[in-house]
Scaffold this motif. Structure first.
Motif, PDB file in Angstrom:
ATOM      1  N   THR A   1      36.526  50.509  36.547  1.00  0.00           N
ATOM      2  CA  THR A   1      35.672  49.598  35.670  1.00  0.00           C
ATOM      3  C   THR A   1      36.345  47.922  35.770  1.00  0.00           C
ATOM      4  O   THR A   1      37.400  48.084  36.463  1.00  0.00           O
ATOM      5  N   PRO A   2      35.513  47.231  35.605  1.00  0.00           N
ATOM      6  CA  PRO A   2      36.169  45.758  35.614  1.00  0.00           C
ATOM      7  C   PRO A   2      37.461  45.685  34.689  1.00  0.00           C
ATOM      8  O   PRO A   2      38.218  44.975  35.280  1.00  0.00           O
ATOM      9  N   GLU A   3      37.779  46.603  33.763  1.00  0.00           N
ATOM     10  CA  GLU A   3      38.788  46.433  32.859  1.00  0.00           C
ATOM     11  C   GLU A   3      40.181  46.917  33.828  1.00  0.00           C
ATOM     12  O   GLU A   3      41.044  46.202  33.850  1.00  0.00           O
ATOM     13  N   PHE A   4      39.876  47.748  34.579  1.00  0.00           N
ATOM     14  CA  PHE A   4      40.803  48.441  35.572  1.00  0.00           C
ATOM     15  C   PHE A   4      41.192  47.236  36.772  1.00  0.00           C
ATOM     16  O   PHE A   4      42.237  46.973  37.076  1.00  0.00           O
ATOM     17  N   ALA A   5      40.130  46.489  37.038  1.00  0.00           N
ATOM     18  CA  ALA A   5      40.233  45.545  37.957  1.00  0.00           C
ATOM     19  C   ALA A   5      40.883  44.300  37.744  1.00  0.00           C
ATOM     20  O   ALA A   5      41.973  43.798  38.012  1.00  0.00           O
ATOM     21  N   PHE A   6      40.795  44.154  36.120  1.00  0.00           N
ATOM     22  CA  PHE A   6      41.651  43.099  35.490  1.00  0.00           C
ATOM     23  C   PHE A   6      43.076  43.515  35.664  1.00  0.00           C
ATOM     24  O   PHE A   6      44.129  42.632  35.600  1.00  0.00           O
ATOM     25  N   ASN A   7      43.303  44.955  35.055  1.00  0.00           N
ATOM     26  CA  ASN A   7      44.683  45.348  35.204  1.00  0.00           C
ATOM     27  C   ASN A   7      45.448  45.094  36.485  1.00  0.00           C
ATOM     28  O   ASN A   7      46.733  44.864  36.430  1.00  0.00           O
ATOM     29  N   LEU A   8      44.612  45.643  37.337  1.00  0.00           N
ATOM     30  CA  LEU A   8      45.459  45.498  38.860  1.00  0.00           C
ATOM     31  C   LEU A   8      45.524  43.977  39.143  1.00  0.00           C
ATOM     32  O   LEU A   8      46.637  43.735  39.881  1.00  0.00           O
ATOM     33  N   PHE A   9      44.647  43.265  38.940  1.00  0.00           N
ATOM     34  CA  PHE A   9      44.802  41.767  39.148  1.00  0.00           C
ATOM     35  C   PHE A   9      46.187  41.282  38.488  1.00  0.00           C
ATOM     36  O   PHE A   9      46.839  40.583  39.048  1.00  0.00           O
ATOM     37  N   TYR A  10      46.294  41.709  37.242  1.00  0.00           N
ATOM     38  CA  TYR A  10      47.675  41.312  36.377  1.00  0.00           C
ATOM     39  C   TYR A  10      48.660  41.774  37.159  1.00  0.00           C
ATOM     40  O   TYR A  10      49.602  41.046  37.176  1.00  0.00           O
ATOM     41  N   LEU A  11      48.803  43.024  37.574  1.00  0.00           N
ATOM     42  CA  LEU A  11      50.035  43.689  38.081  1.00  0.00           C
ATOM     43  C   LEU A  11      50.175  43.123  39.469  1.00  0.00           C
ATOM     44  O   LEU A  11      51.555  42.660  39.752  1.00  0.00           O
ATOM     45  N   VAL A  12      49.341  42.662  40.410  1.00  0.00           N
ATOM     46  CA  VAL A  12      49.514  42.015  41.580  1.00  0.00           C
ATOM     47  C   VAL A  12      49.843  40.586  41.530  1.00  0.00           C
ATOM     48  O   VAL A  12      50.879  40.290  41.921  1.00  0.00           O
ATOM     49  N   VAL A  13      48.960  39.968  40.793  1.00  0.00           N
ATOM     50  CA  VAL A  13      48.990  38.490  40.844  1.00  0.00           C
ATOM     51  C   VAL A  13      50.302  37.769  39.906  1.00  0.00           C
ATOM     52  O   VAL A  13      50.840  37.104  40.417  1.00  0.00           O
ATOM     53  N   PHE A  14      50.223  38.504  38.815  1.00  0.00           N
ATOM     54  CA  PHE A  14      51.127  38.021  37.692  1.00  0.00           C
ATOM     55  C   PHE A  14      52.337  38.701  37.762  1.00  0.00           C
ATOM     56  O   PHE A  14      53.571  38.162  37.916  1.00  0.00           O
ATOM     57  N   ALA A  15      52.221  39.853  37.517  1.00  0.00           N
ATOM     58  CA  ALA A  15      53.492  40.561  37.234  1.00  0.00           C
ATOM     59  C   ALA A  15      54.335  40.947  38.566  1.00  0.00           C
ATOM     60  O   ALA A  15      55.740  41.237  38.699  1.00  0.00           O
ATOM     61  N   SER A  16      54.030  40.838  39.829  1.00  0.00           N
ATOM     62  CA  SER A  16      54.516  40.754  41.161  1.00  0.00           C
ATOM     63  C   SER A  16      54.700  39.298  41.614  1.00  0.00           C
ATOM     64  O   SER A  16      55.911  38.726  41.476  1.00  0.00           O
ATOM     65  N   GLY A  17      53.673  38.746  42.249  1.00  0.00           N
ATOM     66  CA  GLY A  17      53.596  37.451  43.030  1.00  0.00           C
ATOM     67  C   GLY A  17      54.370  36.403  42.101  1.00  0.00           C
ATOM     68  O   GLY A  17      55.318  35.721  42.342  1.00  0.00           O
ATOM     69  N   LEU A  18      53.570  36.175  40.824  1.00  0.00           N
ATOM     70  CA  LEU A  18      53.928  35.053  40.120  1.00  0.00           C
ATOM     71  C   LEU A  18      55.266  35.000  39.698  1.00  0.00           C
ATOM     72  O   LEU A  18      56.057  34.153  39.422  1.00  0.00           O
ATOM     73  N   CYS A  19      55.578  36.231  38.882  1.00  0.00           N
ATOM     74  CA  CYS A  19      56.986  36.375  38.249  1.00  0.00           C
ATOM     75  C   CYS A  19      58.225  36.294  39.505  1.00  0.00           C
ATOM     76  O   CYS A  19      59.059  35.864  38.696  1.00  0.00           O
ATOM     77  N   TYR A  20      58.014  36.807  40.581  1.00  0.00           N
ATOM     78  CA  TYR A  20      59.052  36.606  41.525  1.00  0.00           C
ATOM     79  C   TYR A  20      59.091  35.217  41.804  1.00  0.00           C
ATOM     80  O   TYR A  20      60.360  34.731  42.161  1.00  0.00           O
ATOM     81  N   LEU A  21      58.038  34.123  41.943  1.00  0.00           N
ATOM     82  CA  LEU A  21      58.369  32.989  42.007  1.00  0.00           C
ATOM     83  C   LEU A  21      58.999  32.300  40.846  1.00  0.00           C
ATOM     84  O   LEU A  21      59.796  31.687  41.185  1.00  0.00           O
ATOM     85  N   PHE A  22      58.512  32.630  39.730  1.00  0.00           N
ATOM     86  CA  PHE A  22      59.412  31.915  38.698  1.00  0.00           C
ATOM     87  C   PHE A  22      60.557  32.616  38.577  1.00  0.00           C
ATOM     88  O   PHE A  22      61.578  31.475  38.174  1.00  0.00           O
TER      89      PHE A  22
END
Length: 328
Positions: A212-233
């Protein structure tokens, strides 16, 4: 050079704090996501997309790294990392996000003892004391009242902490020989392929109706925020914050994990669990801060240098491994 001077020091600390908040809330996001996509497949998709994202951002760091030794190192790191996250996600399906966050964080207490096994460096008195506190805290958090039985999810989470500890030591060794950013890209790409392969062989095909769109948001959070952005920070922040302060901020990840679980998952923290969390957190602080204090006493003139504390994901390693302790 000029722009860096205009960035206040507290901004880098806020970057580390933001990373710990994002990682803490990621435990709840993973809990929801694993209800839709089986653990290996979820880790595979998350890692592979993160690897592609990081390859696009850090493509210049990959130049000259497509060789056998570097790719082999990336493959080893990918295997350990995949096992750590896979076992953690399997455990998360059978425990609460808060317990999963705190039990995962025990990896930083395990590292000195694993380093003793592989490199012969004896744990310090602080390491032993932290381990004792940690074991007591684990008992309060995980043991069923009136018995000595561990819940399956808690046992798997503790196993993932062992893999995370192994990951730290492996990255520490390889980062002395290879480009760390390139290693991280290969770590995610290979880890993603492992997850997709294991998932295809051992797990049922995902229910497309559940994507669902909710799952897509969760995956987006994990990939972009919890992985990419956090490692940059994390990387930028650790380059400008002292070891003691950085370690303290990063150790708050488990606290935010519990907070997110209470707010969004409805977890009820009993007095016994709270006492266990406090003991585990105290053990984490001892494991994180004791090495920095020892180095400060050993080299007082250089104690305020902005060397980064050791991170679970991309540690910056000194020649002296005595402070090889960790941060999701």
């Amino acid at each position: 050079m000029t722009e860096k001077r205009h960035i206040p020091g507290f901004v880098y600390k806020l970057m580390l704090l933001a990373a710990t908040i994002i990682w803490g809330f990621a435990f709840v996001v993973m809990k929801d996501a694993v209800d839709v996509l089986p653990p290996a497949q979820l880790i595979g998709v998350r890692f592979f997309l993160t690897g592609l994202l990081m390859a696009a951002v850090f493509h210049r760091s990959l130049a000259g790294t497509l060789n056998g030794p570097c790719l082999k190192a990336g493959l080893v790191l990918a295997a350990v990392t995949f096992l750590a996250f896979w076992v953690q996600t399997v455990g998360l399906a059978d425990t609460t996000p808060g317990k999963n966050a705190f039990l995962t964080a025990t990896y930083c207490v395990i590292v000195p003892f694993m380093l003793w096994a592989v490199a012969g460096k004896r744990p310090t008195f602080a390491n032993v004391g932290a381990a004792a506190l940690c074991i007591t805290g684990i008992g309060l958090v995980s043991l069923t009242a009136g018995s000595l039985a561990f819940e399956f999810g808690d046992a798997m989470t503790l196993l993932c902490a062992v893999f995370f500890a192994a990951q730290i030591i492996a990255i520490a060794r390889y980062s002395k020989r290879f480009n760390v950013l390139a290693l991280t890209v290969y770590q995610f790409l290979f880890g993603g392929l492992m997850g997709l392969g294991v998932g295809a062989l051992t797990e049922p095909a995902p229910n497309l109706a559940a994507l669902t769109p909710e799952f897509a948001f969760n995956l987006f959070y994990l990939v972009v925020f919890a992985s990419g952005l956090c490692y940059l920070f994390q990387n930028v922040g650790l380059a400008h914050v002292s070891p003691a302060q950085g370690s303290l901020l990063l150790s708050l990840e488990s606290v935010f994990g519990v907070l997110a679980s209470v707010l969004f998952y409805g977890e009820v923290v009993t007095g016994r669990m709270a006492a266990g969390f406090v003991l585990i957190f105290a053990a984490i602080l001892i494991s994180e801060l004791a090495p920095a204090r020892a180095k400060r006493e050993k080299h007082p003139k250089t104690s305020e240098s902005p060397d980064a504390p050791k991170s679970r994901s991309i540690p910056i390693v000194d020649e002296d491994d005595s402070d090889l302790v960790a941060s999701s």
